[in-house]
Design a protein around this motif. Structure first.
Motif, PDB file in Angstrom:
ATOM      1  N   GLY A  18      -7.437   4.915 -11.011  1.00  0.00           N
ATOM      2  CA  GLY A  18      -6.720   5.296  -9.806  1.00  0.00           C
ATOM      3  C   GLY A  18      -5.507   6.152 -10.101  1.00  0.00           C
ATOM      4  O   GLY A  18      -5.176   7.070  -9.349  1.00  0.00           O
ATOM      5  N   LYS A  19      -4.824   5.883 -11.196  1.00  0.00           N
ATOM      6  CA  LYS A  19      -3.648   6.681 -11.563  1.00  0.00           C
ATOM      7  C   LYS A  19      -4.050   8.098 -11.988  1.00  0.00           C
ATOM      8  O   LYS A  19      -3.230   9.003 -11.943  1.00  0.00           O
ATOM      9  CB  LYS A  19      -2.889   6.008 -12.713  1.00  0.00           C
ATOM     10  N   LEU A  25     -10.581  14.801  -9.080  1.00  0.00           N
ATOM     11  CA  LEU A  25     -10.470  15.829  -8.053  1.00  0.00           C
ATOM     12  C   LEU A  25     -10.620  17.216  -8.682  1.00  0.00           C
ATOM     13  O   LEU A  25     -11.374  18.054  -8.171  1.00  0.00           O
ATOM     14  CB  LEU A  25      -9.128  15.708  -7.322  1.00  0.00           C
ATOM     15  N   LEU A  26      -9.926  17.466  -9.785  1.00  0.00           N
ATOM     16  CA  LEU A  26     -10.039  18.766 -10.460  1.00  0.00           C
ATOM     17  C   LEU A  26     -11.464  19.010 -10.943  1.00  0.00           C
ATOM     18  O   LEU A  26     -11.995  20.115 -10.810  1.00  0.00           O
ATOM     19  CB  LEU A  26      -9.061  18.845 -11.634  1.00  0.00           C
ATOM     20  N   ARG A  27     -12.057  17.976 -11.497  1.00  0.00           N
ATOM     21  CA  ARG A  27     -13.436  18.104 -11.981  1.00  0.00           C
ATOM     22  C   ARG A  27     -14.369  18.472 -10.824  1.00  0.00           C
ATOM     23  O   ARG A  27     -15.239  19.324 -10.963  1.00  0.00           O
ATOM     24  CB  ARG A  27     -13.866  16.787 -12.627  1.00  0.00           C
ATOM     25  N   ARG A 185     -11.187   8.239  -3.123  1.00  0.00           N
ATOM     26  CA  ARG A 185     -11.306   6.768  -3.121  1.00  0.00           C
ATOM     27  C   ARG A 185     -10.372   6.163  -4.166  1.00  0.00           C
ATOM     28  O   ARG A 185      -9.693   5.171  -3.896  1.00  0.00           O
ATOM     29  CB  ARG A 185     -12.749   6.380  -3.406  1.00  0.00           C
ATOM     30  N   LEU A 186     -10.336   6.746  -5.346  1.00  0.00           N
ATOM     31  CA  LEU A 186      -9.449   6.243  -6.411  1.00  0.00           C
ATOM     32  C   LEU A 186      -7.989   6.402  -6.028  1.00  0.00           C
ATOM     33  O   LEU A 186      -7.148   5.567  -6.377  1.00  0.00           O
ATOM     34  CB  LEU A 186      -9.736   6.954  -7.731  1.00  0.00           C
ATOM     35  N   ARG A 187      -7.668   7.472  -5.311  1.00  0.00           N
ATOM     36  CA  ARG A 187      -6.297   7.703  -4.872  1.00  0.00           C
ATOM     37  C   ARG A 187      -5.828   6.572  -3.971  1.00  0.00           C
ATOM     38  O   ARG A 187      -4.679   6.114  -4.066  1.00  0.00           O
ATOM     39  CB  ARG A 187      -6.200   9.039  -4.155  1.00  0.00           C
ATOM     40  N   LYS A 188      -6.714   6.100  -3.117  1.00  0.00           N
ATOM     41  CA  LYS A 188      -6.383   4.974  -2.239  1.00  0.00           C
ATOM     42  C   LYS A 188      -6.128   3.706  -3.070  1.00  0.00           C
ATOM     43  O   LYS A 188      -5.247   2.921  -2.748  1.00  0.00           O
ATOM     44  CB  LYS A 188      -7.506   4.706  -1.242  1.00  0.00           C
ATOM     45  N   LEU A 189      -6.909   3.521  -4.133  1.00  0.00           N
ATOM     46  CA  LEU A 189      -6.740   2.361  -4.972  1.00  0.00           C
ATOM     47  C   LEU A 189      -5.428   2.397  -5.753  1.00  0.00           C
ATOM     48  O   LEU A 189      -4.832   1.374  -6.048  1.00  0.00           O
ATOM     49  CB  LEU A 189      -7.907   2.229  -5.966  1.00  0.00           C
TER      50      LEU A 189
END
Length: 191
Positions: A18-19, A25-27, A185-189
């Motif tokens: 998540g961090k 996103l870049l990938r 999704r990871l950003r939310k986590l």
């Protein structure tokens, strides 16, 4: 035998991912951009893929040759097979870089030949096994589709090459979109 926990994720792993959501996103953005550019300029994309492969073959061949030569001192066992592999890689890489268009044509011919031979073998196998299996017609049909694919590539090599680029482009776009969705999704986590 496993208890299924081999692929289990821990909360710390999710936090760590998540961090770093922005890496996914870049990938994803790079994948989407590559796919769109490949769709817009399929000829350039095809030549670029050939050149990248040529560079890889050249470097791989150089490393194989270096490994072979480093092992040929004194009483060491000769590594002629590794030296030949290295020389072949260097030659293939140089030829690809000098003539990328011919490399693409040869690749298409190999794909077409493979499809035709595979199709003939599948159809022949199905006919030979028709008394042993039921539904051999499906193997015959698969063989005919493969033969048709190979003949189509031979008849229309430019269309076959563009089709290959489009397939890679759409794979990159769809994969990139999946990475963007994962990043969000990871950003939310992480939050």
């Amino acid at each position: 035998m496993t208890d299924g926990s081999t692929f289990a994720t821990s909360p710390s792993l999710l936090r760590a991912l998540g961090k770093r959501w922005w890496l996914f996103l870049l990938r994803g953005i790079v994948g989407i951009a590559f796919g769109i550019l490949a769709l817009l300029w399929p000829g350039v994309a095809l030549l670029t893929l050939a050149l990248v492969w040529g560079a890889y073959a050249l470097v791989d061949g150089a490393f194989a040759l270096a490994a072979a030569l480093s092992g040929m001192r004194g009483g060491d066992t000769p590594r002629w097979w590794l030296a030949l592999t290295g020389l072949a890689g260097i030659a293939a890489g140089l030829l690809t870089i000098v003539w990328p268009g011919i490399t693409v044509q040869v690749l298409l011919l190999l794909i077409a030949a493979w499809a035709i031979v595979t199709g003939v073998m599948e159809a022949a196998g199905a006919i030979a096994l028709r008394k042993e299996i039921e539904g051999e017609i499906f193997l015959i049909l698969a063989g005919l589709v493969s033969i048709g694919f190979g003949v189509a590539i031979l008849a229309w090599p430019v269309a076959g090459a563009i089709g290959l680029v489009w397939l890679i482009a759409w794979l990159a776009i769809l994969g990139g979109a999946a990475y963007v969705a994962l990043a969000l999704r990871l950003r939310k986590l992480a939050g």
